[in-house]
Design a protein around this motif. Sequence first.
Motif, PDB file in Angstrom:
ATOM      1  N   LYS A 123       3.804 -13.961  -0.825  1.00 30.28           N
ATOM      2  CA  LYS A 123       2.873 -13.335   0.169  1.00 30.28           C
ATOM      3  C   LYS A 123       4.305 -13.086   0.728  1.00 30.28           C
ATOM      4  CE  LYS A 123      -1.338 -16.376   1.378  1.00 30.28           C
ATOM      5  NZ  LYS A 123      -0.147 -17.172  -0.086  1.00 30.28           N
ATOM      6  N   TYR A 124       4.309 -11.367   1.319  1.00 35.77           N
ATOM      7  CA  TYR A 124       5.438 -10.765   1.917  1.00 35.77           C
ATOM      8  C   TYR A 124       5.229 -10.209   3.115  1.00 35.77           C
ATOM      9  CZ  TYR A 124       6.977 -10.304  -2.819  1.00 35.77           C
ATOM     10  OH  TYR A 124       7.015 -10.405  -4.700  1.00 35.77           O
ATOM     11  N   ILE A 125       6.185 -10.514   4.347  1.00 37.18           N
ATOM     12  CA  ILE A 125       6.568  -9.441   5.790  1.00 37.18           C
ATOM     13  C   ILE A 125       6.790  -8.045   4.982  1.00 37.18           C
ATOM     14  CG2 ILE A 125       6.536  -9.573   7.976  1.00 37.18           C
ATOM     15  CD1 ILE A 125       6.082 -12.623   7.577  1.00 37.18           C
ATOM     16  N   GLU A 184      -2.498  -8.397   6.662  1.00 32.49           N
ATOM     17  CA  GLU A 184      -2.528  -8.251   8.359  1.00 32.49           C
ATOM     18  C   GLU A 184      -1.319  -8.017   8.728  1.00 32.49           C
ATOM     19  OE1 GLU A 184      -4.073 -10.103  10.198  1.00 32.49           O
ATOM     20  OE2 GLU A 184      -5.477 -12.314   9.334  1.00 32.49           O
ATOM     21  N   VAL A 185      -2.114  -6.720   9.684  1.00 30.53           N
ATOM     22  CA  VAL A 185      -0.491  -5.134  10.007  1.00 30.53           C
ATOM     23  C   VAL A 185      -0.638  -5.898  11.316  1.00 30.53           C
ATOM     24  CG1 VAL A 185      -1.803  -3.730   8.770  1.00 30.53           C
ATOM     25  CG2 VAL A 185      -2.788  -4.114  11.087  1.00 30.53           C
ATOM     26  N   LEU A 214       1.399  -9.653   3.196  1.00 31.52           N
ATOM     27  CA  LEU A 214       0.852  -9.036   2.172  1.00 31.52           C
ATOM     28  C   LEU A 214       0.922  -9.606   1.155  1.00 31.52           C
ATOM     29  CD1 LEU A 214       1.275  -5.277   1.213  1.00 31.52           C
ATOM     30  CD2 LEU A 214       2.688  -6.789   2.377  1.00 31.52           C
ATOM     31  N   PRO A 215       0.372  -9.717  -0.053  1.00 34.54           N
ATOM     32  CA  PRO A 215      -1.215  -9.424  -0.056  1.00 34.54           C
ATOM     33  C   PRO A 215      -2.116 -11.136   0.348  1.00 34.54           C
ATOM     34  CG  PRO A 215      -0.160  -9.816  -2.601  1.00 34.54           C
ATOM     35  CD  PRO A 215       0.422 -10.423  -1.546  1.00 34.54           C
ATOM     36  N   LEU A 216      -2.901 -10.926   0.744  1.00 36.62           N
ATOM     37  CA  LEU A 216      -4.004 -11.982   1.325  1.00 36.62           C
ATOM     38  C   LEU A 216      -4.701 -12.543   1.137  1.00 36.62           C
ATOM     39  CD1 LEU A 216      -2.953 -12.020   5.414  1.00 36.62           C
ATOM     40  CD2 LEU A 216      -1.414 -13.282   3.282  1.00 36.62           C
TER      41      LEU A 216
END
Length: 257
Positions: A3-5, A41-42, A95-97
């Motif tokens: 997952k990344y932010i 998730e934004v 993302l990605p979730l």
Amino acid sequence: MKKYILDLKVVSVEPLSDKHVLIKLTDDKALPEILPGQFVEVRVDHSPATMLRRPISINFVDREQNQLWLLVAVVGDGTRQLSKLQQGDVLNCMLPLGNGFTMPTAPGQRYLLVGGGVGVAPLLYFGKLLKDQGADPVFLLGARTATDLLELDEFAKYGRVCITTEDGSAGEQGFVTNHSILQHEHFDMISTCGPKPMMMSVARYAKKADVECEVSLENKMACGVGACLCCVEKTVKGNQCVCKDGPVINVKNLLWD
């Protein structure tokens, strides 16, 4: 799956109706691997009333343009702020979730992708990947009225599009489960996303027709990683977090009957 932010840059914000916008995002680096049916998730800035991130389905991934598309229904202050984004603004996304839809195991398999309202969002990217793998996607899209139908031209690039509207202003009148295609054609898999009553009706049809069926649940999600437990769904395996164990779940695992 990692997952990344990421701080993604806004390419454009396109109004699709009086209550829907399409936000296109990009990054300096190549976007990470993303499965159809996953979500982001934004972080919503400039909205004191929006403390938590907002979950939004991934509408499309354009690898050639290195773009991520988010189809947003403007229903509250958080999504209203998102609709006001301008080209060049930055949107922080996790993302990605979640888990994605099941891809075909053999070429030529027929998939029926059923969407209602803004629930059509994840089906566009899924349809594109199905076509790329040699499957035969057919889209069955429903809305209250013709003005609520979204991205029809985009869907038509990847498969046949069938339409229902409750008022009969486009396609066949009624709900998606009333469409004549369900009486005349057979499919190897049904995938659906939209209002829960619609998905439950689609699931009942799939059970009666003895067709595998996956639903993309839209339970309220806060954390996106299975920590807050606000999106729990009862399943045959016990309570599961939709954000982590879904949002795509085979209906055989749900206690909907």
